[in-house]
Design a protein around this motif. Structure first.
Motif, PDB file in Angstrom:
ATOM      1  N   ARG A  24      34.573  28.595  30.028  1.00  0.00           N
ATOM      2  CA  ARG A  24      34.755  30.047  30.188  1.00  0.00           C
ATOM      3  C   ARG A  24      36.211  30.320  30.784  1.00  0.00           C
ATOM      4  NH1 ARG A  24      32.263  34.129  32.515  1.00  0.00           N
ATOM      5  NH2 ARG A  24      33.912  35.061  33.734  1.00  0.00           N
ATOM      6  N   TYR A 101      50.480  49.910  29.935  1.00  0.00           N
ATOM      7  CA  TYR A 101      49.497  50.487  28.946  1.00  0.00           C
ATOM      8  C   TYR A 101      49.024  51.646  29.094  1.00  0.00           C
ATOM      9  CZ  TYR A 101      45.952  48.825  32.772  1.00  0.00           C
ATOM     10  OH  TYR A 101      45.464  48.841  33.827  1.00  0.00           O
ATOM     11  N   MET A 105      46.506  53.252  35.909  1.00  0.00           N
ATOM     12  CA  MET A 105      46.605  53.879  36.953  1.00  0.00           C
ATOM     13  C   MET A 105      46.187  53.016  38.195  1.00  0.00           C
ATOM     14  SD  MET A 105      43.642  56.762  37.717  1.00  0.00           S
ATOM     15  CE  MET A 105      44.461  57.928  36.489  1.00  0.00           C
ATOM     16  N   ASP A 107      44.156  51.931  41.362  1.00  0.00           N
ATOM     17  CA  ASP A 107      42.669  52.300  41.868  1.00  0.00           C
ATOM     18  C   ASP A 107      42.772  52.594  43.614  1.00  0.00           C
ATOM     19  OD1 ASP A 107      41.281  52.260  39.789  1.00  0.00           O
ATOM     20  OD2 ASP A 107      40.694  50.046  40.099  1.00  0.00           O
ATOM     21  N   THR A 241      36.957  43.774  29.799  1.00  0.00           N
ATOM     22  CA  THR A 241      36.493  45.093  30.394  1.00  0.00           C
ATOM     23  C   THR A 241      36.529  45.101  31.965  1.00  0.00           C
ATOM     24  OG1 THR A 241      34.082  44.071  30.575  1.00  0.00           O
ATOM     25  CG2 THR A 241      35.015  45.541  28.592  1.00  0.00           C
ATOM     26  N   GLY A 242      37.634  44.464  32.274  1.00  0.00           N
ATOM     27  CA  GLY A 242      37.907  44.562  33.929  1.00  0.00           C
ATOM     28  C   GLY A 242      38.888  45.892  34.238  1.00  0.00           C
ATOM     29  N   ALA A 243      39.481  45.713  35.480  1.00  0.00           N
ATOM     30  CA  ALA A 243      40.533  46.969  35.738  1.00  0.00           C
ATOM     31  C   ALA A 243      41.121  47.592  34.723  1.00  0.00           C
ATOM     32  CB  ALA A 243      41.089  46.647  36.918  1.00  0.00           C
ATOM     33  N   SER A 244      41.858  46.663  33.805  1.00  0.00           N
ATOM     34  CA  SER A 244      42.816  46.981  33.118  1.00  0.00           C
ATOM     35  C   SER A 244      41.965  47.563  31.948  1.00  0.00           C
ATOM     36  CB  SER A 244      43.895  45.828  32.322  1.00  0.00           C
ATOM     37  OG  SER A 244      44.399  45.307  33.466  1.00  0.00           O
ATOM     38  N   GLN A 247      40.472  51.101  31.760  1.00  0.00           N
ATOM     39  CA  GLN A 247      41.394  52.067  31.508  1.00  0.00           C
ATOM     40  C   GLN A 247      42.242  52.352  30.293  1.00  0.00           C
ATOM     41  OE1 GLN A 247      44.300  51.164  34.875  1.00  0.00           O
ATOM     42  NE2 GLN A 247      43.007  52.176  36.202  1.00  0.00           N
ATOM     43  N   ARG A 264      32.468  40.729  28.135  1.00  0.00           N
ATOM     44  CA  ARG A 264      31.948  39.218  28.714  1.00  0.00           C
ATOM     45  C   ARG A 264      31.107  39.559  29.655  1.00  0.00           C
ATOM     46  NH1 ARG A 264      35.509  33.972  29.734  1.00  0.00           N
ATOM     47  NH2 ARG A 264      36.056  35.251  31.473  1.00  0.00           N
ATOM     48  N   THR A 265      31.473  40.262  30.778  1.00  0.00           N
ATOM     49  CA  THR A 265      30.749  40.713  31.894  1.00  0.00           C
ATOM     50  C   THR A 265      30.975  42.277  32.171  1.00  0.00           C
ATOM     51  OG1 THR A 265      31.291  38.658  32.925  1.00  0.00           O
ATOM     52  CG2 THR A 265      30.135  40.162  34.168  1.00  0.00           C
ATOM     53  N   LYS A 377      32.378  40.798  41.760  1.00  0.00           N
ATOM     54  CA  LYS A 377      33.679  41.083  41.099  1.00  0.00           C
ATOM     55  C   LYS A 377      34.360  42.190  41.615  1.00  0.00           C
ATOM     56  CE  LYS A 377      33.345  40.954  36.486  1.00  0.00           C
ATOM     57  NZ  LYS A 377      33.963  39.753  36.059  1.00  0.00           N
ATOM     58  N   ARG A 378      35.598  42.274  41.409  1.00  0.00           N
ATOM     59  CA  ARG A 378      36.530  43.429  41.829  1.00  0.00           C
ATOM     60  C   ARG A 378      35.903  44.756  41.327  1.00  0.00           C
ATOM     61  NH1 ARG A 378      40.064  47.056  40.256  1.00  0.00           N
ATOM     62  NH2 ARG A 378      41.798  47.672  41.727  1.00  0.00           N
ATOM     63  N   GLY A 426      42.974  42.248  27.172  1.00  0.00           N
ATOM     64  CA  GLY A 426      42.926  42.849  28.714  1.00  0.00           C
ATOM     65  C   GLY A 426      42.046  41.984  29.574  1.00  0.00           C
ATOM     66  N   GLY A 428      43.503  39.995  31.957  1.00  0.00           N
ATOM     67  CA  GLY A 428      43.887  39.870  33.512  1.00  0.00           C
ATOM     68  C   GLY A 428      45.085  38.823  33.693  1.00  0.00           C
ATOM     69  N   ARG A 548      36.854  35.470  38.741  1.00  0.00           N
ATOM     70  CA  ARG A 548      37.808  34.635  39.453  1.00  0.00           C
ATOM     71  C   ARG A 548      37.991  34.742  40.939  1.00  0.00           C
ATOM     72  NH1 ARG A 548      41.306  38.631  41.045  1.00  0.00           N
ATOM     73  NH2 ARG A 548      40.939  40.925  39.793  1.00  0.00           N
TER      74      ARG A 548
END
Ligand code: NDP
Length: 594
Positions: A24, A101, A105, A107, A241-244, A247, A264-265, A377-378, A426, A428, A548
């Protein structure tokens, strides 16, 4: 779900195990793998051929992002005239240069994140600023201190070597430049290396593929903040589907014929609550307000008592609550832990219930729910992401083990082929766990021919996380996991680093010091302080879903030296007091001077 610790543990571990799959963490090496070199190209500024520069400035700063600009600005304030900032980007901004992108924005509240607001007499237009406003503000700071004129853009440093005889750094670049400088300042940041997952077959894809940090408006049409006009007849895969990723989805969904979101998560996505800045905001501000606001935020994040929460957002209300659970008088360790877990559960449950309210299809809502502890996670914040899943042209593809493979037509999950025209990664950055020597992207050779990579092979070795023995006249801007501290508002740490670098240079100049190096005992003492406060996070973090933040499920793999001053995030205020005290004493303690 109600709080039953056994049930919650079992559910969280089951969700973790779905994601704890071999490979992974596999990524393509964008710094070396020429097959993916195209992903690095700058889509925003045309490359212009130029003559090599031969020069001997006082200071070379690697990186024109927040840290590099602030270092340059503060050096100017103490009278350093000849400064060259060098960056691979085509302009200033660092992260905010590259990440354009749609929907980008920050956070962290704009009134704290945009630096030097008082000096530039600027009030951000919104509570949370879009990327373009941040980039333009950073450019304005650079312009105010006249840092752009001598900057070298689209330029990568290939070698930095300490010249003992001259008492200077010799810097070479991929543009043939040869610079000799007294001080070398590393301001590479932690989000400068894009992470591109190694998915079998990805090179076979026949459509357009790019990373969120290199958005191709030529393909999608539009521009930041505008509709992506070319996507009306296109199917797009969004991986991540993280912070980027979160958005990007709303503007993508608005424009594309079809969007497949490969998750994935699921992220824990709290309320954003963005709004235009109230016209009366500026009128109520006293001189020094920005520092006060930053300190107030930082105090809350570290669990210190404050009279008022000036930010009052998900960071201060959720993150801080979970990060600093209350110490109840007389409670046993078990009672403390259970109380902390219950607070965490309540906040995660609030996030999960929010999804039920916002997503109409119950199966999609269920798949979007995060099941892990909040700090695994963040966290993310958004008010339009979930609603995008109510659109007929948006499909969630839940793939806990990741995208299986990619063919010429697009991604494959569970044996199903998703045919798309475009893949947006996206996915990271090589953040906290990637050592400085990789992030700077070139050999730094200090005294006796020893490289930084060799010196830091067993982890960072520094004084204050900012200077390293054997690398004279060199400063490293403070960064997480690098023997300084972590701040959610990175700008506050960058400012502290910039003030320290400029203050130290001013002292060195005043005292007529030609060359400084870190004293062996001082460095050993600093390393000992870092290692002594290190707590092996394995017990807590191994129960977390891989990310991470826990070295993708291997938290024990983090080197004790690659941590912070103080436990966990480190103690920002003690760190600042120490640096400010060091500067105020003027003694240059811990340095060998020549
Ligand atoms: P992240 O690392 O947070 O997210 C990457 C996403 O890609 C995750 O959803 C990850 O899944 C997914 N992914 C990675 N590999 C695969 C794969 N092989 N198959 C499927 N999915 C995959 O990156 P971001 O760019 O979102 O954010 C990075 C950092 O940048 C943030 O932590 C933040 O510090 C900063 N940032 C801040 C923003 C802000 O302030 N608004 C905006 C954007 C970034 P998984 O979760 O399973 O690992």
């Amino acid at each position: 779900m109600v709080f039953d610790p056994d049930v919650v543990h079992a559910k969280y571990l089951a969700e973790r195990d779905k994601r704890l799959v071999p490979g992974r963490a596999a990524i393509r090496d964008l710094t070396r793998d020429e097959c993916v070199a195209g992903y690095r190209a700058d889509p925003f500024t045309p490359y212009v051929e130029r003559q090599p520069v031969i020069d001997d400035p006082e200071v070379v700063v690697l990186g024109g992002g927040i840290a590099g600009i602030l270092a340059g600005a503060h050096l100017r304030k103490v009278g350093v005239e000849r400064i060259r900032i060098i960056d691979a980007a085509g302009g200033m901004g660092g992260t905010w240069y590259w990440n354009r992108y749609p929907g980008v924005m920050c956070d962290v509240e704009s009134y704290q994140y945009l630096p030097m607001l008082e000096e530039l007499d600027y009030i951000p237009t919104r509570r949370y600023a879009f990327g373009e406003e941040i980039r333009q503000h950073l450019q304005a700071v650079a312009d105010r201190f006249d840092l752009t004129r001598d900057a070298l853009f689209h330029t990568g440093i290939t070698q930095a070597t300490w010249d003992e005889g001259a008492g200077r750094w010799r810097i070479r670049t991929d543009q043939g430049d040869e610079l000799s400088c007294r001080y070398y300042v590393l301001a590479a940041g932690i989000l400068n290396l894009m992470k591109l997952p190694a998915i079998p077959g990805m090179d076979d894809f026949s459509g357009r593929a790019f990373h969120t940090a290199r958005w191709d408006y030529g393909f999608t049409g539009g521009s930041p903040g505008q509709v992506l006009t070319n996507l009306g007849d296109k199917a797009v895969a969004l991986i991540g589907t993280g912070a980027s990723g979160i958005q990007v989805l709303p503007p993508l969904a608005e424009a594309a014929q079809q969007v497949y979101v490969f998750q994935r998560t699921p992220s824990a996505i709290g309320v954003r609550g963005n709004r235009l800045t109230d016209p009366s905001f500026a009128a109520g501000l006293q001189p020094g307000w920005q520092k006060t606001r930053m300190d107030n935020f930082q105090s809350i994040m570290l669990g210190r008592p404050v009279d008022v929460d000036l930010t009052a957002d998900g960071w201060t209300q959720h993150y801080a609550a979970v990060h600093n659970p209350p110490r109840i008088k007389g409670a046993t360790v078990e009672e403390f832990m259970r109380n902390a877990e219950e607070i965490d559960f309540a906040i995660m449950e609030e996030h999960r219930q929010r999804i039920d309210k916002l997503v109409s299809d119950p199966d999609v809502a269920a798949a979007l729910k995060p099941y892990y502890r909040y700090l695994c996670k963040r966290p993310c914040f958004h008010d339009e992401y979930f609603d995008a899943f109510n659109r007929p042209n948006v499909t969630l593809v839940d793939c806990p083990a990741g995208v299986e493979r990619i063919t010429e037509h697009g991604p494959v999950v569970g044996g199903r082929q998703f045919e798309v025209d475009c893949i947006v990664y996206g996915t990271g950055f090589e953040a906290e766990i990637t050592p400085l020597q990789r992030r700077v992207g070139h050999d730094i050779v200090g005294r006796g021919g020893t490289s930084l990579a060799e010196k830091w092979a067993d982890g960072a070795a520094s004084l204050f996380g900012m200077m390293s023995r054997g690398f004279p006249n060199m400063f490293v801007m403070p960064a997480p996991g690098q023997q300084s501290v972590v701040t959610v508002n990175y700008t506050q740490l960058a400012l502290l680093g910039a003030e320290f670098v400029a203050g130290a240079v001013a002292l060195l100049e005043k005292q007529g010091v030609a060359v400084f190096d870190v004293n062996a005992d001082a460095e050993a003492d600093w390393i000992r302080q870092i290692v002594d406060t290190y707590v092996d996070p394995s017990a807590v973090m191994s129960a977390c879903t891989p990310s991470r933040l826990n070295n993708e499920g291997d938290p024990g793999g983090v080197k004790p030296r690659d941590t912070n001053f103080g436990r966990g995030f480190g103690d920002f205020f003690a760190y600042r007091d120490l640096l400010e005290g060091w500067l105020a004493s003027g003694e240059l303690d811990g340095l060998d001077l020549a």
